[in-house]
Design a protein around this motif. Sequence first.
Motif, PDB file in Angstrom:
ATOM      1  N   GLN B 203      -4.370 -10.199 -12.322  1.00  0.00           N
ATOM      2  CA  GLN B 203      -3.981 -10.915 -13.045  1.00  0.00           C
ATOM      3  C   GLN B 203      -2.516 -10.892 -13.567  1.00  0.00           C
ATOM      4  N   LEU B 204      -2.447  -9.853 -13.404  1.00  0.00           N
ATOM      5  CA  LEU B 204      -0.453  -9.721 -13.177  1.00  0.00           C
ATOM      6  C   LEU B 204       0.278 -10.589 -12.057  1.00  0.00           C
ATOM      7  N   GLY B 205      -0.556 -10.698 -11.549  1.00  0.00           N
ATOM      8  CA  GLY B 205       0.784 -11.262 -10.338  1.00  0.00           C
ATOM      9  C   GLY B 205       1.045 -10.883  -9.450  1.00  0.00           C
ATOM     10  N   LEU B 206       0.229  -9.397  -9.125  1.00  0.00           N
ATOM     11  CA  LEU B 206       0.197  -8.580  -8.271  1.00  0.00           C
ATOM     12  C   LEU B 206      -0.377  -8.752  -6.859  1.00  0.00           C
ATOM     13  N   ALA B 207      -0.214  -8.418  -6.125  1.00  0.00           N
ATOM     14  CA  ALA B 207      -1.367  -8.335  -4.870  1.00  0.00           C
ATOM     15  C   ALA B 207      -2.147  -6.951  -4.579  1.00  0.00           C
ATOM     16  N   VAL B 208      -3.473  -6.766  -4.128  1.00  0.00           N
ATOM     17  CA  VAL B 208      -3.845  -5.391  -3.897  1.00  0.00           C
ATOM     18  C   VAL B 208      -3.915  -5.417  -2.540  1.00  0.00           C
ATOM     19  N   ARG B 209      -3.685  -5.142  -1.053  1.00  0.00           N
ATOM     20  CA  ARG B 209      -4.303  -4.617  -0.218  1.00  0.00           C
ATOM     21  C   ARG B 209      -4.587  -3.334   0.077  1.00  0.00           C
ATOM     22  N   GLY B 210      -5.293  -3.227   1.077  1.00  0.00           N
ATOM     23  CA  GLY B 210      -5.545  -2.242   1.976  1.00  0.00           C
ATOM     24  C   GLY B 210      -4.382  -1.676   2.448  1.00  0.00           C
ATOM     25  N   PHE B 211      -4.134   0.548   3.004  1.00  0.00           N
ATOM     26  CA  PHE B 211      -3.408   0.499   3.199  1.00  0.00           C
ATOM     27  C   PHE B 211      -2.630  -0.032   4.730  1.00  0.00           C
ATOM     28  N   TYR B 212      -2.927  -0.165   5.681  1.00  0.00           N
ATOM     29  CA  TYR B 212      -2.929  -1.221   7.023  1.00  0.00           C
ATOM     30  C   TYR B 212      -2.639  -2.528   6.704  1.00  0.00           C
ATOM     31  N   GLY B 213      -2.105  -3.313   5.458  1.00  0.00           N
ATOM     32  CA  GLY B 213      -1.603  -4.486   4.732  1.00  0.00           C
ATOM     33  C   GLY B 213      -2.429  -5.441   5.209  1.00  0.00           C
TER      34      GLY B 213
END
Lengths: 356, 356
Positions: B203-213
């Motif tokens: 919600q803060l405009g950041l993206a979350v992904r796993g260790f390998y992209g």
Amino acid sequence: MKLDDFFANTIHSWMDGTGPHADIVISSRVRLARNIAGVPLPHMLTNQSANKVIESIERAVDDVNKRGNMGKLHLFSYENASGLERQILVDKHLASPALGQSCSTCGIVLNEEGSLSIMINEEDHLRIQCLQSGLQLAEAFQLCSSLDDGLEAIIDYAFQEKYGYLTACPTNVGTGLRGSVMVHLPALVMSGHAGRMLNTVGQLGLAVRGFYGEGSEAAGNIFQISNQITLGHDEEQMINKLSSVTSQVIEQEEAARKALLKNSRVSMEDKIFRAYGILSHARVMNASEAMQLLSDIRFGSETGILPKIETRTLNELLVITRPAYLQWTTGRSLEPAERDCVRAEIIREKLGSDNS
Amino acid sequence: MKLDDFFANTIHSWMDGTGPHADIVISSRVRLARNIAGVPLPHMLTNQSANKVIESIERAVDDVNKRGNMGKLHLFSYENASGLERQILVDKHLASPALGQSCSTCGIVLNEEGSLSIMINEEDHLRIQCLQSGLQLAEAFQLCSSLDDGLEAIIDYAFQEKYGYLTACPTNVGTGLRGSVMVHLPALVMSGHAGRMLNTVGQLGLAVRGFYGEGSEAAGNIFQISNQITLGHDEEQMINKLSSVTSQVIEQEEAARKALLKNSRVSMEDKIFRAYGILSHARVMNASEAMQLLSDIRFGSETGILPKIETRTLNELLVITRPAYLQWTTGRSLEPAERDCVRAEIIREKLGSDNS
């Protein structure tokens, strides 16, 4: 000698791993059911009469001890034995669960190696039992018979020419003999052939149970095979039949081990080394997981996948990781969660100290 | 220098575990997307023009090397790079998966520590990247900017006053900057709070992904948090925002660790020691199990439950147990089943030799 002193020794002769085929047959057991002539059977006994039974047996045991050919026998009355002590004797396979639950008018006779025991006022007045390491049914029968003969010098057994020895349960009438072996069959279980093999054993008139008697599941891939019929059979025939069936079970397990190691070596190695890694590191372990993993490393040690772990250590672990022993050794009552921690600790210590 | 020589060094500066908060933040990465003015974007390039891009960058890199303030940079053309070599660069986080799959007209510039890289003809002509150990976004941005400035002495970047740097994908227009951190959040995952926390981050405009992209699951409890918007923001603002969110994530993870150790110490210890026991004994291990168990022992080492395991060893294991590296190191193509055996062997060796 107190029961406590007896418990401090955690390895009895059936656990020492020195008998024939001890890689598959953990132990051989023979027991004879006997009753005293002219005395009501245990379930009909008054306390007074029950105590007289104990006294008779005590005299007979004293007499046997004087002759000295059976080692030193000790009689322990159950009058003051705690529930924990009774249970430990059951876990050590020296007493039956029925004796464990029973009244204060019971007792047990034990020799110091734990190879001989006499349960007093269980289902019958006397149940003379001999436990040996590996496949030694004939030797166990021999020892039982010698003790039986020794006791008979003092005790007048209930016996009829037609039926043989009279017993509380008709399945024991006749010879009063029951023989059993504890066999560790990991390869037959893993390859899915245990069920078929054990069915065949059942069709031969033998019974198959788990490590801890009737009703207990075959935890840790350990099965108990025993004869069922005691009437109309010669003792030696019965012992020979059980020995011969056990030899066939051994052959099948050996073949299954070879096949597994040939066809699935890598996954076997992985399973065994993981078991060792978990046993030597876990901080919490329930009884059923412990039995399974101990089975895996026993298999690994016997097939050379793991460095040798003493069979006596593995046998000892089967007993000393049982709830009663865990509580006796810590000196206090333990909740199941605490037991799981103590069990894990004892296993780590044993594996570390005996096989570092 | 050949790529092979570069691969023989398995620890690059982002893996060395020396940065701030390296117990939670594995690495910080900043990359700048740049294109050369007057040259079609990579997806529109002829081979000839693509090679000219490489040549321009080579000249600029030579110029930077002459000035000597960025260490020694090496350019590797992808023309002769094998699929395995490309994949290893991806696994080491020095190249993107897109560059790995791409054509023969790509290339990569690397410094010897592996802290700086320039991907050539990926989505943009240049993607200048800096990777640092721990939470060091400002330092990584500084290094990227210095290299960017150095290259700009030779290269004329596509830039418009109104939009900033022009890029192939509109999400990169503007600063062309993307920052990201790799965070290890075992306690938030175990206590079931990771999802909520990562939602907030989203919600803060950041993206979350796993260790390998993109698309990869958060194996081993390692998450990549990155900024999404590049237009209309000042670079330092963006870096500060990401740093500040990461600091909050660190605080939450630290609080979750404390709570877990306070409320579930025994089961945590059990989980961690079991993981260590399995990693140090297993003969077969797939990538996903390895990531999970390595996460457990990292947690154990950082919380003092296990004896200290070097963070650099744990970081190195994340990379050298990937399929491409396993095949490069054994020098042959491996079936998945073989990879699982080699992976288990490498983990046993690393844990044994570095932490015996």
